[in-house]
Design a protein around this motif. Structure first.
Motif, PDB file in Angstrom:
ATOM      1  N   VAL A 174       1.251   4.467  23.498  1.00 28.84           N
ATOM      2  CA  VAL A 174       1.482   4.652  24.938  1.00 28.84           C
ATOM      3  C   VAL A 174       2.041   6.030  25.205  1.00 28.84           C
ATOM      4  CG1 VAL A 174       2.810   3.841  26.914  1.00 28.84           C
ATOM      5  CG2 VAL A 174       1.763   2.187  25.353  1.00 28.84           C
ATOM      6  N   LEU A 175       3.016   6.454  24.368  1.00 25.55           N
ATOM      7  CA  LEU A 175       3.635   7.769  24.584  1.00 25.55           C
ATOM      8  C   LEU A 175       2.613   8.876  24.349  1.00 25.55           C
ATOM      9  CD1 LEU A 175       7.120   7.204  22.897  1.00 25.55           C
ATOM     10  CD2 LEU A 175       6.638   7.471  25.327  1.00 25.55           C
ATOM     11  N   HIS A 176       1.707   8.665  23.421  1.00 26.78           N
ATOM     12  CA  HIS A 176       0.682   9.668  23.172  1.00 26.78           C
ATOM     13  C   HIS A 176      -0.213   9.834  24.405  1.00 26.78           C
ATOM     14  CE1 HIS A 176      -2.363  12.034  21.133  1.00 26.78           C
ATOM     15  NE2 HIS A 176      -3.292  11.139  21.547  1.00 26.78           N
ATOM     16  N   SER A 177      -0.586   8.747  25.001  1.00 27.70           N
ATOM     17  CA  SER A 177      -1.437   8.818  26.193  1.00 27.70           C
ATOM     18  C   SER A 177      -0.678   9.416  27.365  1.00 27.70           C
ATOM     19  CB  SER A 177      -1.930   7.416  26.558  1.00 27.70           C
ATOM     20  OG  SER A 177      -2.727   6.879  25.530  1.00 27.70           O
ATOM     21  N   ILE A 178       0.633   9.074  27.496  1.00 25.57           N
ATOM     22  CA  ILE A 178       1.423   9.645  28.596  1.00 25.57           C
ATOM     23  C   ILE A 178       1.585  11.140  28.416  1.00 25.57           C
ATOM     24  CG2 ILE A 178       3.724   9.685  29.621  1.00 25.57           C
ATOM     25  CD1 ILE A 178       3.902   6.688  29.112  1.00 25.57           C
ATOM     26  N   GLU A 179       1.826  11.543  27.173  1.00 21.19           N
ATOM     27  CA  GLU A 179       2.024  12.965  26.892  1.00 21.19           C
ATOM     28  C   GLU A 179       0.716  13.733  27.059  1.00 21.19           C
ATOM     29  OE1 GLU A 179       1.564  16.473  24.601  1.00 21.19           O
ATOM     30  OE2 GLU A 179       0.827  14.551  23.838  1.00 21.19           O
ATOM     31  N   LYS A 180      -0.389  13.094  26.684  1.00 20.17           N
ATOM     32  CA  LYS A 180      -1.693  13.747  26.779  1.00 20.17           C
ATOM     33  C   LYS A 180      -2.061  14.047  28.223  1.00 20.17           C
ATOM     34  CE  LYS A 180      -6.576  12.857  25.833  1.00 20.17           C
ATOM     35  NZ  LYS A 180      -7.544  11.877  25.301  1.00 20.17           N
ATOM     36  N   ASP A 181      -1.836  13.113  29.096  1.00 16.42           N
ATOM     37  CA  ASP A 181      -2.223  13.281  30.503  1.00 16.42           C
ATOM     38  C   ASP A 181      -1.053  13.681  31.386  1.00 16.42           C
ATOM     39  OD1 ASP A 181      -4.828  12.500  29.910  1.00 16.42           O
ATOM     40  OD2 ASP A 181      -4.378  10.378  30.211  1.00 16.42           O
ATOM     41  N   ASN A 182       0.158  13.858  30.750  1.00 12.30           N
ATOM     42  CA  ASN A 182       1.335  14.280  31.517  1.00 12.30           C
ATOM     43  C   ASN A 182       1.530  13.362  32.717  1.00 12.30           C
ATOM     44  OD1 ASN A 182       3.579  15.818  32.155  1.00 12.30           O
ATOM     45  ND2 ASN A 182       2.384  17.360  33.293  1.00 12.30           N
ATOM     46  N   LEU A 183       1.604  12.053  32.435  1.00 11.69           N
ATOM     47  CA  LEU A 183       1.644  11.074  33.512  1.00 11.69           C
ATOM     48  C   LEU A 183       3.000  11.020  34.203  1.00 11.69           C
ATOM     49  CD1 LEU A 183      -0.352   8.187  31.799  1.00 11.69           C
ATOM     50  CD2 LEU A 183      -1.183   9.923  33.377  1.00 11.69           C
ATOM     51  N   ILE A 184       4.084  11.078  33.423  1.00 11.64           N
ATOM     52  CA  ILE A 184       5.418  11.005  34.023  1.00 11.64           C
ATOM     53  C   ILE A 184       6.322  12.024  33.335  1.00 11.64           C
ATOM     54  CG2 ILE A 184       5.222   8.582  34.723  1.00 11.64           C
ATOM     55  CD1 ILE A 184       6.696   7.810  32.204  1.00 11.64           C
ATOM     56  N   PRO A 185       7.381  12.440  33.992  1.00  9.47           N
ATOM     57  CA  PRO A 185       8.309  13.399  33.381  1.00  9.47           C
ATOM     58  C   PRO A 185       8.985  12.796  32.150  1.00  9.47           C
ATOM     59  CG  PRO A 185       8.632  13.253  35.761  1.00  9.47           C
ATOM     60  CD  PRO A 185       7.730  12.147  35.374  1.00  9.47           C
ATOM     61  N   PRO A 186       9.343  13.600  31.206  1.00  5.67           N
ATOM     62  CA  PRO A 186      10.013  13.106  29.983  1.00  5.67           C
ATOM     63  C   PRO A 186      11.300  12.361  30.280  1.00  5.67           C
ATOM     64  CG  PRO A 186       9.252  15.343  29.684  1.00  5.67           C
ATOM     65  CD  PRO A 186       9.064  15.045  31.119  1.00  5.67           C
ATOM     66  N   LEU A 187      12.039  12.869  31.268  1.00  8.35           N
ATOM     67  CA  LEU A 187      13.301  12.209  31.587  1.00  8.35           C
ATOM     68  C   LEU A 187      13.080  10.752  31.969  1.00  8.35           C
ATOM     69  CD1 LEU A 187      16.339  12.478  31.931  1.00  8.35           C
ATOM     70  CD2 LEU A 187      15.933  13.228  34.298  1.00  8.35           C
ATOM     71  N   LEU A 188      12.006  10.487  32.752  1.00 11.97           N
ATOM     72  CA  LEU A 188      11.707   9.116  33.149  1.00 11.97           C
ATOM     73  C   LEU A 188      11.314   8.279  31.947  1.00 11.97           C
ATOM     74  CD1 LEU A 188      11.380   7.045  35.383  1.00 11.97           C
ATOM     75  CD2 LEU A 188       9.035   7.874  35.753  1.00 11.97           C
ATOM     76  N   VAL A 189      10.598   8.897  30.978  1.00 11.69           N
ATOM     77  CA  VAL A 189      10.237   8.170  29.760  1.00 11.69           C
ATOM     78  C   VAL A 189      11.487   7.752  29.013  1.00 11.69           C
ATOM     79  CG1 VAL A 189       9.077   8.369  27.536  1.00 11.69           C
ATOM     80  CG2 VAL A 189       8.004   9.314  29.581  1.00 11.69           C
ATOM     81  N   ILE A 190      12.415   8.690  28.901  1.00 11.02           N
ATOM     82  CA  ILE A 190      13.659   8.384  28.171  1.00 11.02           C
ATOM     83  C   ILE A 190      14.424   7.276  28.881  1.00 11.02           C
ATOM     84  CG2 ILE A 190      15.875   9.349  27.447  1.00 11.02           C
ATOM     85  CD1 ILE A 190      14.422  12.026  27.067  1.00 11.02           C
ATOM     86  N   GLN A 191      14.468   7.337  30.216  1.00  8.63           N
ATOM     87  CA  GLN A 191      15.184   6.294  30.957  1.00  8.63           C
ATOM     88  C   GLN A 191      14.554   4.919  30.749  1.00  8.63           C
ATOM     89  OE1 GLN A 191      15.095   7.737  34.957  1.00  8.63           O
ATOM     90  NE2 GLN A 191      16.843   9.142  34.687  1.00  8.63           N
ATOM     91  N   ILE A 192      13.218   4.882  30.714  1.00  7.89           N
ATOM     92  CA  ILE A 192      12.547   3.585  30.504  1.00  7.89           C
ATOM     93  C   ILE A 192      12.831   3.050  29.110  1.00  7.89           C
ATOM     94  CG2 ILE A 192      10.269   2.501  30.307  1.00  7.89           C
ATOM     95  CD1 ILE A 192       9.298   4.417  32.499  1.00  7.89           C
ATOM     96  N   LEU A 193      12.720   3.914  28.093  1.00  8.07           N
ATOM     97  CA  LEU A 193      12.937   3.451  26.722  1.00  8.07           C
ATOM     98  C   LEU A 193      14.393   3.110  26.468  1.00  8.07           C
ATOM     99  CD1 LEU A 193      10.631   5.923  24.765  1.00  8.07           C
ATOM    100  CD2 LEU A 193      10.217   3.526  25.309  1.00  8.07           C
ATOM    101  N   ALA A 194      15.281   3.710  27.241  1.00  9.39           N
ATOM    102  CA  ALA A 194      16.704   3.427  27.039  1.00  9.39           C
ATOM    103  C   ALA A 194      17.058   2.002  27.420  1.00  9.39           C
ATOM    104  CB  ALA A 194      17.543   4.414  27.838  1.00  9.39           C
ATOM    105  N   GLN A 195      16.156   1.324  28.142  1.00 11.16           N
ATOM    106  CA  GLN A 195      16.427  -0.070  28.534  1.00 11.16           C
ATOM    107  C   GLN A 195      16.405  -1.005  27.339  1.00 11.16           C
ATOM    108  OE1 GLN A 195      13.538  -1.073  31.473  1.00 11.16           O
ATOM    109  NE2 GLN A 195      14.200   0.527  32.939  1.00 11.16           N
ATOM    110  N   LYS A 196      15.729  -0.561  26.288  1.00 12.04           N
ATOM    111  CA  LYS A 196      15.659  -1.410  25.094  1.00 12.04           C
ATOM    112  C   LYS A 196      16.705  -0.928  24.082  1.00 12.04           C
ATOM    113  CE  LYS A 196      12.390  -3.083  21.625  1.00 12.04           C
ATOM    114  NZ  LYS A 196      11.018  -3.013  21.119  1.00 12.04           N
ATOM    115  N   PRO A 197      17.727  -1.723  23.761  1.00  6.76           N
ATOM    116  CA  PRO A 197      18.810  -1.275  22.866  1.00  6.76           C
ATOM    117  C   PRO A 197      18.319  -0.958  21.466  1.00  6.76           C
ATOM    118  CG  PRO A 197      19.435  -3.257  24.084  1.00  6.76           C
ATOM    119  CD  PRO A 197      17.986  -3.055  24.289  1.00  6.76           C
ATOM    120  N   THR A 198      17.244  -1.576  21.036  1.00  8.48           N
ATOM    121  CA  THR A 198      16.812  -1.402  19.648  1.00  8.48           C
ATOM    122  C   THR A 198      15.910  -0.196  19.453  1.00  8.48           C
ATOM    123  OG1 THR A 198      14.944  -2.889  20.044  1.00  8.48           O
ATOM    124  CG2 THR A 198      16.978  -3.886  19.229  1.00  8.48           C
ATOM    125  N   THR A 199      15.565   0.468  20.547  1.00  7.60           N
ATOM    126  CA  THR A 199      14.679   1.630  20.426  1.00  7.60           C
ATOM    127  C   THR A 199      15.440   2.765  19.735  1.00  7.60           C
ATOM    128  OG1 THR A 199      13.557   0.996  22.463  1.00  7.60           O
ATOM    129  CG2 THR A 199      13.249   3.257  21.683  1.00  7.60           C
TER     130      THR A 199
END
Length: 969
Positions: free
Chosen positions: A771-796
């Motif tokens: 998923v991150l590869h596709s997001i990075e490839k097409d620049n779908l969302i800012p990196p900060l938003l990606v980090i915020q989404i992944l931060a919701q999962k404690p085990t990440t």
């Protein structure tokens, strides 16, 4: 024949339909003395034009008016013997004697004109040939074209021509001398022919006076004087002691047995008057209370109504009747003692009342007819006659009279009587007559048919139905109720009552096959209507045949009459040729036996196809209740035609997805249902299918049809719903595939999936990397938003996003360096352009061109130099000296681009549309900012300056050169 007539005479009834009055002196009961003196000596009489005309023995003629006032004048010297008054004119013809030799003289008088002696004018006077022989009778044509005179020696003298105007009257002996005196003469006009009846004491002859006086012997018996008279129908009536005989041109006709001696016959209106002889005391009930002398001769006086067969008046107390004459609608009887009796006929209503009191209704009816009574009055006599017979218990006779009142008397009056009396046979005959006259309503038809069925009179019922003079629908209903189904079927088929015909077959006889065959022969519209009404029962009983008929009705074009025949819409049929329905049951056999075969509903005509006329399939869906398999077959055939409606597709899809009646094994679909699911998916994927997508989606969801749901999600571009479907099923691989497939159409799918994996408790590192590869490839969302989404999962862990962050930071740094490089380049170019503009404004421009740019020839004056360092001969520039011909195309192109950019800056709708669709919204904002979308509105420069404001050529060229270089940078 004569004996029969005489026998019937005994049955003739006697009435006193005439009132007898003695003509009296005014204000007295004594006889009129004036008339008494005249009547006592009269020899002949006549009447006409409101007058009584009396001829006297002394030669005087007395004319009596209605008030019985007499006026007399002398017509002859020695007496008058005969007279005749014309009916249409005031002309009187007389025969008398003017000399002692008793020579007969004929005189013609005009009673409306007077001579100098104040006597009627004599128009003509001549002597009769053989005038010394006494004249016995005379006959005159109304137009005076012929006059016949009979003598006592049997000679008949004929006078022809214009008797009044001819100077010499031509007389001809028609009949020579004989031994028998002539007793009567009478003319009969028959077309253009004239017939003269000649009666003697021993024979009756006829002469066609218009055809060479052709003679015919009618009878070898004659008649006495006064016993012959002509009727209004121009029949010669002869009275003899034994009877009264009628004669016509062909001889003797009917006779009436009026026995007794006859001394005089007369005709009044339609009555025959007979004066007879009778000696002794009269026996009439009308005899006066005054006793008569013994041995006085009395005359019988009878008035016969020959048409109605009754005696209208009888009197036996007249003494020695000498003359009978009629005028003013009355009969006048003259007697030898000088008295005059007036017989005045009673009015018709009085006669009828007399007959009613005696219950002589048949006589009353005949009388009313002969008097030309109005029809309503005659009908009332029939009613009274019927009531009389009914009260006596003669129901057959009464119903016969009531039948003659049909059309005038309210039928309920009669029907109530015979319902109460329980006379069903008589009631049936009356109702039959009512129908034959075409005056029966539906209630009468119902009652008559019920009478037939109660009497079990099938023969009459058959005859009645064949006549068809009644309300057809009512007759069919009554026959059905009485279980006479064959009769009901006959009527329905003969008169095209298709609905009733099918009702009988389906509801009463349950003959579904016959009903289906019958529908197939009906006109298109009738077949369509009846299939809508009875299709449910037909499909339930005969599903296969009914479905095939419906398929043919909805898919095949109707056949209509060819243009050369009557092309009425009601004749459109659903088959290429009408096929007579089969008749396998006993009802058909009974009907064929009763009526000689079933009637044809319509003739077979040449037919052609009408492709525009087809039934609407949606209107027949309701007939397949509880028959889903046959409904499926029906709808599939409609779909195969390619013109099915949305409702058809929706219904068919619903049938494919319906639940099974029998439960399937756990976790497994019933094979039949799986086959139907496959058909449903094929239907959904059919590009020609016109089903409602929303309705189809609901059906698939309700029935759990996964393949259909996913297909419809995809067709409706509900990609989020597809993602959600696989999320609910935790199908990670399908999630990635869906995002890969539809990510370019809906980039936010990757964001949705990233959030999904970020929230999962199990290890999804592999999926997150994809998923991150596709997001990075097409620049779908800012990196900060990606980090915020992944931060919701404690085990990440950081390892998951390490590569993504590294690549993202390197990309950002490279972008920043590229941006700084462009900024420096644009800054340097801008400064350079500013310096060049400053030099152009403050320093002189040296032109060192030695050749013309256009013709490459050495420059000579006059020459034009432009700030773009191009020089031209003035002649090479032509009319345009303001712009450099070399630089102008590029300059104009740049100006057009600038103008378009400024115009697009004002198109706000396009700006917002692009802002919503572009993944990099900041880039869009910056681009439009550069175009000046946020600047104040400014006018767009035109590529060619206005001549009135243009600077000199050298300055314009310089400015254009500078502008061109600035835009090029």
């Amino acid at each position: 024949h004569e004996h029969h007539a005489r026998t019937r005479m005994i049955q003739w009834r006697r009435f006193q339909f005439f009132d007898k009055d003695l003509v009296k002196e005014e204000g007295s009961s004594a006889p009129n003395e004036t008339l008494r003196e005249i009547v006592g000596k009269i020899t002949c009489c006549g009447s006409g034009r409101g007058q009584l005309i009396l001829g006297e023995a002394d030669g005087f003629i007395s004319i009596v008016d209605r008030d019985f006032k007499a006026y007399s004048f002398q017509a002859y010297e020695y007496g008058i013997t005969h007279m005749h008054h014309l009916k249409e004119r005031a002309i009187l013809i007389t025969i008398g004697h003017d000399d002692a030799a008793i020579t007969s003289t004929v005189k013609i008088w005009n009673l409306d004109k007077m001579d100098k002696n104040d006597a009627p004018l004599c128009l003509k006077s001549f002597k009769v040939e053989r005038g010394t022989v006494p004249v016995t009778c005379m006959a005159v044509m109304e137009d005076l074209s012929q006059v016949a005179i009979g003598l006592c020696n049997g000679v008949v003298v004929m006078i022809r021509g214009d008797i009044i105007r001819d100077k010499v009257v031509k007389q001809k002996v028609l009949k020579g001398d004989g031994q028998d005196p002539v007793t009567s003469l009478a003319f009969r006009v028959q077309g253009r022919s004239i017939l003269l009846f000649v009666t003697t004491t021993n024979s009756i002859l006829s002469y066609w006076t218009s055809n060479k006086d052709q003679e015919t012997l009618l009878d070898e018996q004659g008649a006495e004087m006064g016993c012959v008279v002509m009727s209004d129908e121009q029949d010669l009536i002869v009275g003899r002691p034994e009877a009264v005989y009628f004669y016509g041109p062909d001889g003797r006709g009917p006779c009436f047995g009026f026995e007794g001696g006859k001394v005089r016959l007369a005709w009044f209106r339609s009555y025959l008057i007979i004066v007879g002889t009778e000696s002794g005391t009269p026996s009439s009930s009308a005899i006066s209370s005054i006793p008569a002398p013994q041995n006085v001769k009395f005359n019988t006086f009878n008035i016969y109504d020959l048409k109605n067969k009754f005696i209208a008046f009888t009197e036996n107390r007249f003494e020695n009747i000498t003359q009978v004459v009629s005028e003013w609608g009355s009969i006048f009887v003259l007697t030898s003692d000088g008295r005059v009796f007036q017989l005045e006929e009673k009015d018709t209503q009085t006669k009828l009342e007399t007959l009613f009191k005696k219950n002589l209704y048949s006589v009353a009816i005949n009388l009313a007819h002969s008097q030309h009574y109005d029809h309503n009055s005659i009908v009332d006599i029939f009613r009274r006659y019927g009531d009389h017979l009914y009260s006596k218990g003669d129901y057959d006779g009464a119903i016969g009279q009531y039948q003659r009142t049909i059309g005038h008397l309210e039928p309920s009056y009669v029907i109530r009587k015979f319902l109460d009396a329980q006379r069903i046979h008589n009631l049936t005959s009356y109702l039959q007559a009512l129908h034959e006259r075409g005056l029966a309503n539906a209630d009468h038809t119902t009652l008559l048919l019920n009478c037939y069925t109660k009497l079990k009179d099938v023969q009459k019922l058959d005859n009645f139905i064949k006549a068809a003079n009644f309300d057809i629908e009512t007759a069919i209903k009554v026959c059905r109720q009485a279980q006479y189904y064959s009769h009901a079927l006959y009527l329905a088929e003969k008169h095209g009552e298709h609905e009733h015909y099918l009702k009988i077959l389906l509801e009463d006889l349950q003959d579904y096959q016959k009903a289906l065959d019958y529908i197939s022969t009906l006109p298109f519209l009738e077949a369509e209507k009846n299939l809508k009404k009875y299709g449910k029962s037909l499909v339930s009983a005969l599903p296969e045949q009914s479905t095939k008929l419906l398929m043919r009705l909805c898919t095949q074009p109707a056949h209509v009459p060819a243009p050369s025949t009557t092309s009425a819409l009601s004749h459109h049929t659903i088959t290429s040729a009408a096929t007579p329905p089969s008749r396998p049951n006993t009802e058909d056999a009974m009907r064929d036996e009763l009526f000689g075969g079933a009637p044809k509903t319509h003739d077979i005509e040449p037919l052609v196809e009408d492709t525009t006329l087809k039934a609407v399939p949606e209107e027949f869906i309701h007939v397949f209740v509880n028959q889903p398999e046959w409904l499926t077959t029906f709808l599939e055939s409609i779909v195969q035609q390619g013109d099915a409606s949305t409702l058809v597709y929706n219904t068919l899809l619903e049938l494919y997805l319906r639940e099974d009646q029998t439960p399937s094994a756990a976790g497994k679909l019933n094979p039949d249902r799986q086959r139907r699911f496959d058909k449903a998916l094929d239907l959904l994927k059919d590009p020609k299918a016109q089903y409602d997508e929303g309705h189809a989606l609901v059906l698939c969801q309700v029935q759990g049809f996964t393949s259909g749901i996913l297909y419809l999600y995809e067709k409706l571009k509900l990609y989020n719903e597809i993602i959600q479907f696989y999320m609910d099923g935790a199908d990670y691989d399908q999630l990635i595939r869906v995002c890969t497939r539809f990510g370019d159409k809906a980039p936010n799918l990757w964001v949705q999936v990233l959030s999904y994996f970020a929230g999962r408790e199990e290890d999804c590192q592999k999926q997150l990397e994809q998923v991150l590869h596709s997001i990075e490839k097409d620049n779908l969302i800012p990196p900060l938003l990606v980090i915020q989404i992944l931060a919701q999962k404690p085990t990440t862990t950081l390892t998951v996003i390490k590569d993504y962050i590294t690549k993202r930071l390197l990309s950002e740094n490279k972008q920043i360096q590229d941006d700084y490089r462009l900024i420096r380049s644009y800054t340097e170019e801008t400064e350079k352009m500013r310096q060049e503009i400053h030099d152009l404004r403050t320093s002189a421009k040296i032109f060192q061109q030695s050749k013309c740019t256009a013709c490459l020839s050495p420059l000579d004056l006059p020459a034009v130099h432009f700030l773009c360092n191009h020089s031209f001969h003035q002649r090479c520039l032509g009319d345009n000296e303001r712009e450099c011909p070399v630089c102008t195309p590029n300059n104009r192109k740049l100006l057009d681009v600038k103008r378009l950019l400024m115009e697009s800056a004002g198109q706000h709708d396009q700006f917002f549309k692009r802002l919503e669709g572009d993944p990099d919204g900041f880039f869009v904002v910056s681009e439009y900012f550069g175009r000046g979308i946020f600047n104040a509105p400014a006018s767009v420069p035109t590529p060619t300056p206005s001549p009135s404001t243009n600077p000199p050529p050298s300055q314009s060229a310089a400015r254009q050169s500078v502008s061109a270089r600035r835009n090029g940078m």
